[in-house]
Design a protein around this motif. Structure first.
Motif, PDB file in Angstrom:
ATOM      1  N   GLU A 260       0.822  -1.208   0.000  1.00 14.67           N
ATOM      2  CA  GLU A 260       0.000   0.000   0.000  1.00 14.67           C
ATOM      3  C   GLU A 260       0.856   1.257   0.000  1.00 14.67           C
ATOM      4  O   GLU A 260       1.852   1.346   0.718  1.00 14.67           O
ATOM      5  CB  GLU A 260      -0.908  -0.014   1.235  1.00 14.67           C
ATOM      6  N   GLY A 261       0.500   2.217  -0.827  1.00 10.44           N
ATOM      7  CA  GLY A 261       1.164   3.515  -0.836  1.00 10.44           C
ATOM      8  C   GLY A 261       2.362   3.617  -1.740  1.00 10.44           C
ATOM      9  O   GLY A 261       2.944   4.703  -1.878  1.00 10.44           O
TER      10      GLY A 261
ATOM     11  N   GLN B 126       4.054   4.220  -5.091  1.00  6.02           N
ATOM     12  CA  GLN B 126       3.581   4.879  -6.303  1.00  6.02           C
ATOM     13  C   GLN B 126       4.632   5.015  -7.398  1.00  6.02           C
ATOM     14  O   GLN B 126       4.299   5.113  -8.569  1.00  6.02           O
ATOM     15  CB  GLN B 126       3.036   6.280  -5.957  1.00  6.02           C
ATOM     16  N   ASP B 127       5.904   5.039  -7.028  1.00  7.63           N
ATOM     17  CA  ASP B 127       6.950   5.313  -8.016  1.00  7.63           C
ATOM     18  C   ASP B 127       7.540   4.057  -8.636  1.00  7.63           C
ATOM     19  O   ASP B 127       8.473   4.148  -9.449  1.00  7.63           O
ATOM     20  CB  ASP B 127       8.061   6.148  -7.371  1.00  7.63           C
TER      21      ASP B 127
END
Length: 301
Positions: free
Chosen positions: A75-76, A78-79
């Motif tokens: 979770e979390g 993004q890159d």
């Protein structure tokens, strides 16, 4: 997944490969399907029980270096994306088919760099680049690398040459051609090192010790300033002679820089590959200190 584990401290034979549950990434983490994993002297010392500060709980997994492809995101994150080829450091769990690591520690693998070489570079790149940074090695220096044929010495030699330094490298005679190919003037390690260095007509201005034993005393005898003699292996000798211990720690940015240089052919790392099932033989090779190239485990068929 398959992973190398050991159930007690001891010789390489205590290692074996078992099936354990697949790890799952938590928030801010990624899971990497490992394609190649490095084996280093630190792993040997942990397996032997010589690293009392390392938290070991049997059955204990092992390994610090990996290269592979992201196959799950926590979770979390993004890159990064599933399918990204990456490399990086971990702690006592890298010799396995899957590893979960913090996303912030992951380095993208350059396309031109193969997975075994990427895994082989992880620890050596960070140790060597950090040591040279701490010692301020640059253009105009003459660097003496003790154990220039080892993985750290191999990277340090090439990084120093790239920075404009002249390099002298100690190694056993059978490795002198390899040291020359790395761009250094080879000298034999042992009692004759000081005389061999002086015979080159070069005055070392800085030294990096990856060998231990008499290396620091020899560097002092050669007139190298004490604050420019650094060791990564012999804290006791450094304290005795008033020289430095140079361990800059892990740094994904430094690793990424060396990986890019390797992709461009500026840094080369020979690889001695074993299958994951051959982890005992891989540890024996590292323990012997006579392996020709960085030892890596190929973890997927």
């Amino acid at each position: 997944m398959r992973a190398a584990v050991f159930d007690r401290f001891g010789p390489p034979d205590v290692l074996h490969v078992v099936h354990i549950p697949d790890p799952q990434p938590g928030p801010g983490e990624v899971r990497v399907r490992v394609l190649a994993a490095g084996v280093q002297p630190f792993d040997v010392a942990v397996r032997q029980g010589e690293m009392p500060w390392a938290e070991v709980a049997f059955p204990q997994t092992i390994g610090q270096e990996y290269a592979g492809v992201i196959d799950a995101l926590g979770e979390g994150v993004q890159d990064l994306a599933v399918g990204d080829p990456v490399l990086g450091s971990t702690m006592l769990n890298g010799n396995a088919e899957l590893v979960v690591v913090a996303a912030a520690t992951v380095v993208r693998k350059p396309p031109a760099l193969d997975f075994p070489t990427a895994a082989a570079l992880v620890a050596a790149a960070q140790t060597a680049s950090g040591a040279l940074l701490e010692l301020g090695v640059g253009e105009g220096d003459t660097l003496l690398v003790h154990a220039a044929a080892g993985s750290v010495g191999t990277v340090a030699t090439q990084l120093a040459r790239h920075a404009g330094a002249t390099v002298i490298g100690s190694a056993s005679p059978q490795n002198h051609d390899r040291v020359r190919r790395q761009g250094a003037a080879p000298v034999p390690y042992g009692p004759g090192l000081v005389g061999a260095v002086r015979a080159l007509g070069l005055q070392p201005t800085v030294a990096l010790d990856g060998a231990g034993a008499e290396a620091i005393a020899q560097s002092v005898e050669l007139g190298i300033p004490l604050d420019r003699i650094g060791t990564i292996v012999d804290d006791q000798a450094a304290a005795s002679h008033g020289t430095r211990v140079v361990r800059a720690g892990r740094d994904p940015k430094r690793l990424a820089h060396v990986a890019e240089l390797a992709a461009r052919g500026v840094v080369r790392m020979p690889v001695h590959a074993f299958a994951l099932a051959e982890v005992v033989e891989a540890h024996r090779a590292v323990e012997s200190r006579h392996s020709h190239g960085k030892v890596v485990l190929i973890t997927q068929p």
